[in-house]
Design an enzyme around this catalytic site. Structure first.
Site, mmCIF file in Angstrom:
data_model
loop_
_atom_site.group_PDB
_atom_site.id
_atom_site.type_symbol
_atom_site.label_atom_id
_atom_site.label_comp_id
_atom_site.label_asym_id
_atom_site.label_seq_id
_atom_site.Cartn_x
_atom_site.Cartn_y
_atom_site.Cartn_z
ATOM 1 N N GLU A 118 44.782 58.036 24.475
ATOM 2 C CA GLU A 118 46.264 58.217 24.990
ATOM 3 C C GLU A 118 46.620 59.060 25.986
ATOM 4 O O GLU A 118 45.761 60.027 26.168
ATOM 5 C CB GLU A 118 46.969 58.473 23.641
ATOM 6 C CG GLU A 118 47.224 57.195 22.556
ATOM 7 C CD GLU A 118 48.182 57.420 21.473
ATOM 8 O OE1 GLU A 118 49.036 58.215 21.509
ATOM 9 O OE2 GLU A 118 48.030 56.496 20.689
ATOM 10 N N HIS A 235 60.004 58.094 25.972
ATOM 11 C CA HIS A 235 58.700 57.346 26.087
ATOM 12 C C HIS A 235 58.886 56.302 27.326
ATOM 13 O O HIS A 235 59.625 55.630 27.390
ATOM 14 C CB HIS A 235 58.458 56.508 24.619
ATOM 15 C CG HIS A 235 57.095 56.023 24.753
ATOM 16 N ND1 HIS A 235 56.545 55.191 25.318
ATOM 17 C CD2 HIS A 235 56.106 56.421 23.927
ATOM 18 C CE1 HIS A 235 55.341 54.997 25.151
ATOM 19 N NE2 HIS A 235 54.922 55.838 24.069
ATOM 20 N N ARG A 282 53.325 61.843 28.947
ATOM 21 C CA ARG A 282 54.345 60.794 29.116
ATOM 22 C C ARG A 282 55.488 61.473 29.928
ATOM 23 O O ARG A 282 56.528 60.570 30.356
ATOM 24 C CB ARG A 282 54.894 60.291 27.716
ATOM 25 C CG ARG A 282 55.167 61.309 26.484
ATOM 26 C CD ARG A 282 55.665 60.554 25.111
ATOM 27 N NE ARG A 282 54.677 60.117 24.794
ATOM 28 C CZ ARG A 282 54.294 59.893 23.576
ATOM 29 N NH1 ARG A 282 55.138 60.207 22.769
ATOM 30 N NH2 ARG A 282 53.467 59.286 22.936
ATOM 31 N N HIS A 343 62.683 58.933 22.626
ATOM 32 C CA HIS A 343 61.582 58.697 21.763
ATOM 33 C C HIS A 343 61.565 59.802 20.826
ATOM 34 O O HIS A 343 61.226 59.522 19.381
ATOM 35 C CB HIS A 343 60.302 58.626 22.567
ATOM 36 C CG HIS A 343 59.258 57.941 21.542
ATOM 37 N ND1 HIS A 343 59.121 56.817 20.895
ATOM 38 C CD2 HIS A 343 58.073 58.907 21.526
ATOM 39 C CE1 HIS A 343 57.827 57.141 20.347
ATOM 40 N NE2 HIS A 343 57.363 58.111 20.626
ATOM 41 N N ARG A 378 55.910 66.870 23.721
ATOM 42 C CA ARG A 378 54.783 66.594 22.851
ATOM 43 C C ARG A 378 53.693 65.784 23.358
ATOM 44 O O ARG A 378 53.949 64.912 23.964
ATOM 45 C CB ARG A 378 55.443 65.995 21.501
ATOM 46 C CG ARG A 378 54.453 65.473 20.458
ATOM 47 C CD ARG A 378 55.159 64.871 19.546
ATOM 48 N NE ARG A 378 55.923 63.721 19.486
ATOM 49 C CZ ARG A 378 55.413 62.464 19.341
ATOM 50 N NH1 ARG A 378 53.926 62.169 19.284
ATOM 51 N NH2 ARG A 378 56.051 61.330 19.744
#
Ligand code: FAD
Ligand code: SIN
Length: 511
Positions: A118, A235, A282, A343, A378
């Protein structure tokens, strides 16, 4: 008035609340635990998690230091290195425990964990159950928790406020609203807030309807330190279907699997911002998409997976493929429209390394807590992990510091509550606030109108505290909106030095 007593009150039945309960009851079956949750047990963000849980398992290709460095880099240098190290090193143990409690994750042909890549991770390290990891986590944890008869689960019970008592204040439980509209206190010497995030502050969010920041708002009302509320993570790739709330997520793991992000001219524009392109963290991908949208005037960009093997795509992402098909966008054949959506709340209620808030008797874990793990942003798939680790830490602390010495006093008088404003007004104002907050974050609205709306509404609620959930949620969203704006206007992030000061105060107050 009904009064209920427990050794421990848990508010929230996501990964944080459920794993905390299981750990406590496995180690001390004598405890009487009450768990309040505002919907069904499995309803919460946990259930919708897609990508998975970041854990270093492949010691040949990966190592703890790499996960630590990726987490710190994503955080913009604001995460607490000691906390990050503690969480990352504990991750394998917590994952095995989760498996022991009944969760199943995908394995490769060799029978080893199938690890996905990811954004922001240097190597594949995300353990998952296809693309519906959260469903598996919620299923296994709720099944494990329900096996304990000592755990009383009060579903459809809404926690209104904390019960704070004494000259040197302590938390002694909370006020709940029953499904019948009656408020009553649960008196307990230990309370855990595990109430999740606040994505519902925004018109476009991946968060379920329950994510209204109730625990954080209750902490603010009780003057408990809450940090960095403005560090809300968007997100980059939520399915763009105007008017649909919440937005369906197209997991980051899709990009790790090779899917592209393209604009209306079919260009992979992300490389202009970061050489990692689709695999940047992100926050970077989201900002690049916002920039592209504002330059082009378009409402969305696309996830393009047409170059990938369709069978492999369907096998790895059955939920995403099925949902997109139903919405009219078969990802094996067409580009899927996406746009950023709120998100994750990176900030929250301050906790120390044991999950203790500054208020004796009160712990917080999961998305509502600010543990020092995330800083400004995060890293993908670090949230479920953080929740597991801090629920574990808090439970261990309680088990080794028996807290049940003094019974908290019964609140003198019940909260004054009456039937709320007509729900229609509540729903209208919630939507208005969500749109304003979205515009504020997109830089097209200043804070004045939001402050006016939220302050007026809160003034109303001070005069007449309603007894319907929709109005109580709006009350909390207004508190959160004001908190977010206050932090956003200062723009500052709480430093690790200041966290150390809070840790010292916490130690002093608890002893
Ligand atoms: P939740 O799971 O949100 O649970 C909150 C609980 O609190 C619920 O039971 C709710 O009913 C209860 N509650 C709230 N307010 C009240 C109240 N007033 N009274 C009573 N009960 C209340 N993270 C990852 O690490 N990996 C992923 O792959 C991932 N994917 C995600 C995908 C989506 C679509 C979303 C939305 C999030 C994702 N996240 C992921 C983030 C992660 O899922 C959440 O941060 C995490 O599940 C939060 O767990 P929690 O226990 O803190 O809260
Ligand atoms: C995702 O699957 O993209 C969400 C992962 C996360 O929120 O950590």
């Amino acid at each position: 008035m009904k009064v209920q007593y427990a050794d421990i009150l848990i508010i929230g039945s996501g990964i944080a609340g459920l794993s905390f309960a299981i750990k406590l009851l496995r180690e001390n079956p004598e405890l009487r635990i009450v768990m309040a949750t505002k919907g069904e047990v499995e309803e919460g963000s946990t259930r919708y998690a897609q990508g998975g849980i970041a854990v270093v398992l492949d010691q040949l290709r990966d190592n703890f230091e790499s996960h630590i460095q990726d987490t710190l880099a994503a955080s913009g240098g604001f995460a607490d290195p000691q906390i990050v190290e503690m969480v990352v090193r504990q991750a394998p143990e917590r994952l095995h425990e989760l498996e022991e409690w009944g969760a199943h994750f995908d394995k490769n042909r060799k029978g080893k964990p199938d690890l996905a890549l990811e954004g922001g991770h240097s190597v594949p390290r995300v353990v998952h159950a296809r693309d519906s990891t959260g469903k598996e986590v919620a299923r296994s944890l709720s099944a494990a928790a329900l096996r304990f008869p000592q755990l009383e689960i009060l579903s459809h019970h809404f926690a209104i406020d904390l019960h704070i008592y004494g000259d040197t204040p302590r938390c002694g439980g909370a006020w709940l609203l029953s499904p019948q509209g009656d408020a009553f206190p649960v008196i307990a010497p230990i309370t855990l807030l595990a109430t999740g995030g606040c994505g519902q502050l925004f018109s476009a969010t991946t968060n379920p309807l329950i994510a209204t920041g109730d625990g954080v708002a209750a902490a603010i009302r009780a003057h408990i330190p809450v940090l960095d509320l403005h560090t809300l993570q968007f997100h980059p790739t939520a399915l763009y279907l105007p008017g649909k709330q919440p937005s369906f997520l197209l997991t980051e793991a899709l990009r790790g699997f090779g899917a592209y992000v393209v604009n209306h001219d079919q260009e992979r524009f992300l490389f202009a911002t970061d050489p990692r392109g689709e695999l940047a963290t992100r926050d970077i991908v989201t900002r690049a998409i916002w920039k592209e949208l504002s330059a082009s005037g378009a409402d969305n960009v696309f996830i393009d997976a047409r170059h990938l093997d369709p069978k492999a795509l369907e096998k790895a992402f059955p939920t995403v493929v099925a949902y997109c098909r139903l919405a009219g966008f078969d990802p094996t054949r067409v580009r899927v429209p996406v746009a950023p959506a709120a998100h994750y709340q990176c900030g929250g209620i301050y906790t120390d390394a044991h999950g203790r808030t500054i208020m004796p008797g009160l712990f917080a874990a999961g998305e509502c807590a600010s543990t020092g793990m995330h800083g400004r942003n995060r890293l993908a798939s670090n949230s479920l992990l953080e929740a597991l680790v801090f629920a574990h830490r808090a439970a261990k602390y309680i088990l080794s510091h028996p807290p049940l010495l003094q019974a908290p006093s019964i609140p003198k008088s019940p909260l004054y509550m009456e039937s709320g404003a007509p729900p229609i007004a509540t729903i209208r104002i919630r939507k208005q606030l969500q749109q304003m907050m979205t515009n504020f974050y997109m830089g097209i609205l200043d804070a004045t109108e939001i402050i006016a709306l939220a302050s007026t509404q809160l003034h109303e609620f001070e005069m007449h505290l309603p007894n319907d959930v929709a109005s109580l949620e709006l009350r909390n969203l207004c508190v959160l909106a004001l908190g977010v704006i206050e932090n956003a206007e200062s723009g500052e992030i709480f430093t690790n030095e200041k966290r150390r000061e809070l840790a010292l105060h916490t130690e002093k107050f608890w002893n």
